[in-house]
Design a protein around this motif. Structure first.
Motif, PDB file in Angstrom:
ATOM      1  N   ASP A  20      -3.524 -10.571   6.130  1.00 20.03           N
ATOM      2  CA  ASP A  20      -2.545  -9.578   5.736  1.00 20.03           C
ATOM      3  C   ASP A  20      -2.015  -9.878   4.355  1.00 20.03           C
ATOM      4  O   ASP A  20      -0.877 -10.174   4.180  1.00 20.03           O
ATOM      5  CB  ASP A  20      -1.408  -9.534   6.734  1.00 20.03           C
ATOM      6  CG  ASP A  20      -1.648  -8.510   7.798  1.00 20.03           C
ATOM      7  OD1 ASP A  20      -0.702  -8.161   8.464  1.00 20.03           O
ATOM      8  OD2 ASP A  20      -2.777  -8.056   7.951  1.00 20.03           O
ATOM      9  N   SER A  58      -0.360  -2.968   4.035  1.00 21.16           N
ATOM     10  CA  SER A  58       0.530  -2.085   3.284  1.00 21.16           C
ATOM     11  C   SER A  58      -0.120  -0.758   2.935  1.00 21.16           C
ATOM     12  O   SER A  58       0.515   0.288   2.985  1.00 21.16           O
ATOM     13  CB  SER A  58       0.985  -2.775   1.988  1.00 21.16           C
ATOM     14  OG  SER A  58       1.829  -3.863   2.267  1.00 21.16           O
ATOM     15  N   SER A  61      -3.415  -0.454   8.057  1.00 16.77           N
ATOM     16  CA  SER A  61      -3.074  -1.448   9.079  1.00 16.77           C
ATOM     17  C   SER A  61      -4.126  -2.552   9.101  1.00 16.77           C
ATOM     18  O   SER A  61      -5.325  -2.281   9.080  1.00 16.77           O
ATOM     19  CB  SER A  61      -2.992  -0.790  10.467  1.00 16.77           C
ATOM     20  OG  SER A  61      -1.910   0.115  10.517  1.00 16.77           O
ATOM     21  N   ASN A 226       4.164  -7.878   1.223  1.00 19.60           N
ATOM     22  CA  ASN A 226       4.654  -8.035   2.595  1.00 19.60           C
ATOM     23  C   ASN A 226       4.534  -9.443   3.147  1.00 19.60           C
ATOM     24  O   ASN A 226       4.841  -9.684   4.309  1.00 19.60           O
ATOM     25  CB  ASN A 226       3.931  -7.055   3.529  1.00 19.60           C
ATOM     26  CG  ASN A 226       2.461  -7.409   3.740  1.00 19.60           C
ATOM     27  OD1 ASN A 226       1.932  -8.317   3.101  1.00 19.60           O
ATOM     28  ND2 ASN A 226       1.798  -6.682   4.623  1.00 19.60           N
ATOM     29  N   PHE A 243       7.465  -4.414   1.863  1.00 23.55           N
ATOM     30  CA  PHE A 243       6.942  -3.405   2.781  1.00 23.55           C
ATOM     31  C   PHE A 243       6.508  -4.040   4.103  1.00 23.55           C
ATOM     32  O   PHE A 243       5.611  -4.874   4.132  1.00 23.55           O
ATOM     33  CB  PHE A 243       5.749  -2.690   2.138  1.00 23.55           C
ATOM     34  CG  PHE A 243       5.145  -1.605   2.987  1.00 23.55           C
ATOM     35  CD1 PHE A 243       5.651  -0.318   2.941  1.00 23.55           C
ATOM     36  CD2 PHE A 243       4.084  -1.868   3.833  1.00 23.55           C
ATOM     37  CE1 PHE A 243       5.108   0.691   3.724  1.00 23.55           C
ATOM     38  CE2 PHE A 243       3.524  -0.865   4.617  1.00 23.55           C
ATOM     39  CZ  PHE A 243       4.046   0.415   4.567  1.00 23.55           C
ATOM     40  N   GLU A 244       7.162  -3.657   5.201  1.00 22.24           N
ATOM     41  CA  GLU A 244       6.780  -4.113   6.540  1.00 22.24           C
ATOM     42  C   GLU A 244       6.426  -5.603   6.521  1.00 22.24           C
ATOM     43  O   GLU A 244       5.336  -6.011   6.912  1.00 22.24           O
ATOM     44  CB  GLU A 244       5.636  -3.267   7.093  1.00 22.24           C
ATOM     45  CG  GLU A 244       6.024  -1.799   7.239  1.00 22.24           C
ATOM     46  CD  GLU A 244       5.017  -0.957   8.004  1.00 22.24           C
ATOM     47  OE1 GLU A 244       3.963  -1.498   8.422  1.00 22.24           O
ATOM     48  OE2 GLU A 244       5.286   0.242   8.194  1.00 22.24           O
ATOM     49  N   HIS A 245       7.350  -6.414   6.073  1.00 20.13           N
ATOM     50  CA  HIS A 245       7.068  -7.800   5.753  1.00 20.13           C
ATOM     51  C   HIS A 245       6.973  -8.706   6.977  1.00 20.13           C
ATOM     52  O   HIS A 245       7.464  -8.400   8.064  1.00 20.13           O
ATOM     53  CB  HIS A 245       8.147  -8.339   4.807  1.00 20.13           C
ATOM     54  CG  HIS A 245       9.528  -8.291   5.372  1.00 20.13           C
ATOM     55  ND1 HIS A 245      10.207  -7.118   5.589  1.00 20.13           N
ATOM     56  CD2 HIS A 245      10.368  -9.296   5.772  1.00 20.13           C
ATOM     57  CE1 HIS A 245      11.402  -7.384   6.072  1.00 20.13           C
ATOM     58  NE2 HIS A 245      11.522  -8.691   6.210  1.00 20.13           N
ATOM     59  N   SER A 246       6.348  -9.823   6.742  1.00 20.35           N
ATOM     60  CA  SER A 246       6.191 -10.842   7.781  1.00 20.35           C
ATOM     61  C   SER A 246       7.506 -11.590   7.984  1.00 20.35           C
ATOM     62  O   SER A 246       8.401 -11.578   7.128  1.00 20.35           O
ATOM     63  CB  SER A 246       5.110 -11.840   7.345  1.00 20.35           C
ATOM     64  OG  SER A 246       5.541 -12.549   6.193  1.00 20.35           O
ATOM     65  N   ASP A 262       9.399   0.667   5.097  1.00 17.56           N
ATOM     66  CA  ASP A 262       8.247   0.716   5.979  1.00 17.56           C
ATOM     67  C   ASP A 262       7.478   1.997   5.669  1.00 17.56           C
ATOM     68  O   ASP A 262       7.821   2.738   4.759  1.00 17.56           O
ATOM     69  CB  ASP A 262       8.649   0.628   7.458  1.00 17.56           C
ATOM     70  CG  ASP A 262       9.570   1.754   7.892  1.00 17.56           C
ATOM     71  OD1 ASP A 262       9.533   2.846   7.278  1.00 17.56           O
ATOM     72  OD2 ASP A 262      10.347   1.547   8.849  1.00 17.56           O
ATOM     73  N   ARG A 263       6.426   2.238   6.452  1.00 12.19           N
ATOM     74  CA  ARG A 263       5.570   3.384   6.142  1.00 12.19           C
ATOM     75  C   ARG A 263       6.286   4.716   6.305  1.00 12.19           C
ATOM     76  O   ARG A 263       5.821   5.735   5.817  1.00 12.19           O
ATOM     77  CB  ARG A 263       4.312   3.340   7.000  1.00 12.19           C
ATOM     78  CG  ARG A 263       4.526   3.607   8.474  1.00 12.19           C
ATOM     79  CD  ARG A 263       3.340   3.218   9.308  1.00 12.19           C
ATOM     80  NE  ARG A 263       3.214   1.765   9.385  1.00 12.19           N
ATOM     81  CZ  ARG A 263       2.273   1.145  10.082  1.00 12.19           C
ATOM     82  NH1 ARG A 263       1.377   1.855  10.749  1.00 12.19           N
ATOM     83  NH2 ARG A 263       2.226  -0.178  10.119  1.00 12.19           N
ATOM     84  N   HIS A 264       7.430   4.715   7.011  1.00 13.57           N
ATOM     85  CA  HIS A 264       8.160   5.956   7.214  1.00 13.57           C
ATOM     86  C   HIS A 264       9.067   6.313   6.038  1.00 13.57           C
ATOM     87  O   HIS A 264       9.361   7.478   5.816  1.00 13.57           O
ATOM     88  CB  HIS A 264       9.003   5.871   8.493  1.00 13.57           C
ATOM     89  CG  HIS A 264       8.226   5.405   9.687  1.00 13.57           C
ATOM     90  ND1 HIS A 264       7.022   5.952  10.042  1.00 13.57           N
ATOM     91  CD2 HIS A 264       8.487   4.435  10.602  1.00 13.57           C
ATOM     92  CE1 HIS A 264       6.566   5.346  11.130  1.00 13.57           C
ATOM     93  NE2 HIS A 264       7.433   4.413  11.483  1.00 13.57           N
ATOM     94  N   ARG A 289       3.644   8.455   9.901  1.00  8.73           N
ATOM     95  CA  ARG A 289       4.406   7.918  11.019  1.00  8.73           C
ATOM     96  C   ARG A 289       3.532   7.580  12.219  1.00  8.73           C
ATOM     97  O   ARG A 289       4.005   7.023  13.177  1.00  8.73           O
ATOM     98  CB  ARG A 289       5.480   8.935  11.442  1.00  8.73           C
ATOM     99  CG  ARG A 289       6.623   9.042  10.427  1.00  8.73           C
ATOM    100  CD  ARG A 289       7.670  10.034  10.911  1.00  8.73           C
ATOM    101  NE  ARG A 289       8.759  10.133   9.968  1.00  8.73           N
ATOM    102  CZ  ARG A 289       9.810   9.335   9.950  1.00  8.73           C
ATOM    103  NH1 ARG A 289       9.892   8.364  10.823  1.00  8.73           N
ATOM    104  NH2 ARG A 289      10.768   9.474   9.060  1.00  8.73           N
TER     105      ARG A 289
END
Length: 290
Positions: A20, A58, A61, A226, A243-246, A262-264, A289
């Protein structure tokens, strides 16, 4: 090290597993065996600002090249025991810590070993098949994002810990000329089984090298990342977005108070924190989404 695309295909700039991690930054890189990396900025002129965007996790998926090891075995190019060794490591406690530079490096070594004595042109053909399989998994916001960055004067770079063999196809699809991934050594058209250049521990260094000292506005440059290996890029850019990080990146997020998305709501974050306005096609929000 060189990729040899089929004669009926137009060559695209090249560069070269990672899980990732990866980054989209636009500038160029030299080809192996030549004086400088392919796609470098020489002759393009001064660069005002860049956009460094994470790839794996990012823009889609998971990892872009995740199916490649299995595809190489299925094509009869690698023995099953090499794939088994890679998978055993990835499912071990150490393999679960791929944000550790040592663990990521070991994973890359095992991946490179799968290529030993395999013709570069055959790996390139399998990599293209993997790209065709993965292409539809890109988040719907990706292409509007890249277009908006161009319109706002950013030069995008693709810097990824993933292998160049698949990364080059993503770059071509997005019309990004300059990129750099993990590269594997080759000699006389065959891979040697060694890593030529790892990316994960030196992304900002690579960004600076690709820019060849021509970036004039780092404070107005953008980074979206991320994971821990993205920290140096996020710190250097004046416009960082996480972005949607660990979980591993959370301490740095708290310390630097970086904006999180995030992706939204990435489009909102880009507008609010970087002044970048995306033109989203009808239905794109619903797709993102999913």
């Amino acid at each position: 090290m060189s990729l040899r695309p089929p004669a009926d295909r137009v060559p695209v700039p090249r560069f070269r597993l990672d899980r990732d991690d990866g980054l989209l930054v636009v500038v160029a890189v030299p080809a192996q065996g030549q004086g400088q990396p392919e796609g470098r900025l020489a002759g393009i002129g001064a660069v005002d600002k860049i956009a460094a965007l994470d790839v794996d996790g990012s823009l889609l998926s998971g990892a872009l090249a995740a199916p490649l090891p299995g595809a190489l075995v299925a094509a009869g190019l690698c023995p099953v025991d090499r794939l088994a060794a890679l998978r055993a490591f990835l499912t071990s406690p150490d393999g679960a810590e791929l944000e550790s530079y040592a663990s990521a490096g070991r994973a890359h070594e095992l991946f490179a070993a799968m290529f030993t004595d395999v013709p570069c042109r055959l790996v390139a053909a399998v990599a293209e098949q993997v790209w065709q399989q993965r292409r539809s998994t890109l988040f719907a916001i990706v292409r509007p994002l890249v277009a908006a960055l161009r319109e706002h004067g950013f030069t995008s770079m693709l810097i990824s810990g993933g292998p160049h063999e698949v990364l080059r196809h993503l770059a071509a699809d997005l019309e990004i000329e300059h990129f750099h991934g993990t590269t594997f050594a080759d000699e006389d058209g065959l891979y040697t089984g060694q890593v030529a250049a790892d990316v994960i521990s030196r992304k900002q260094q690579i960004a600076a090298e690709l820019a060849a000292g021509q970036v004039s506005d780092w404070p107005r440059s953008l980074a979206i990342g991320n994971s821990l290996p993205d920290t140096d890029l996020l710190q250097r850019k004046g416009l960082p977005i996480v972005f949607e990080h660990s979980v591993a990146l959370q301490l740095a997020v708290d310390k630097h108070q970086w904006p999180v998305a995030d992706r939204h709501d990435l489009a909102d974050a880009l507008r609010d924190h970087a002044g970048i306005h995306l033109t989203l096609p009808l239905g794109v929000v619903t797709l993102v989404r999913c």
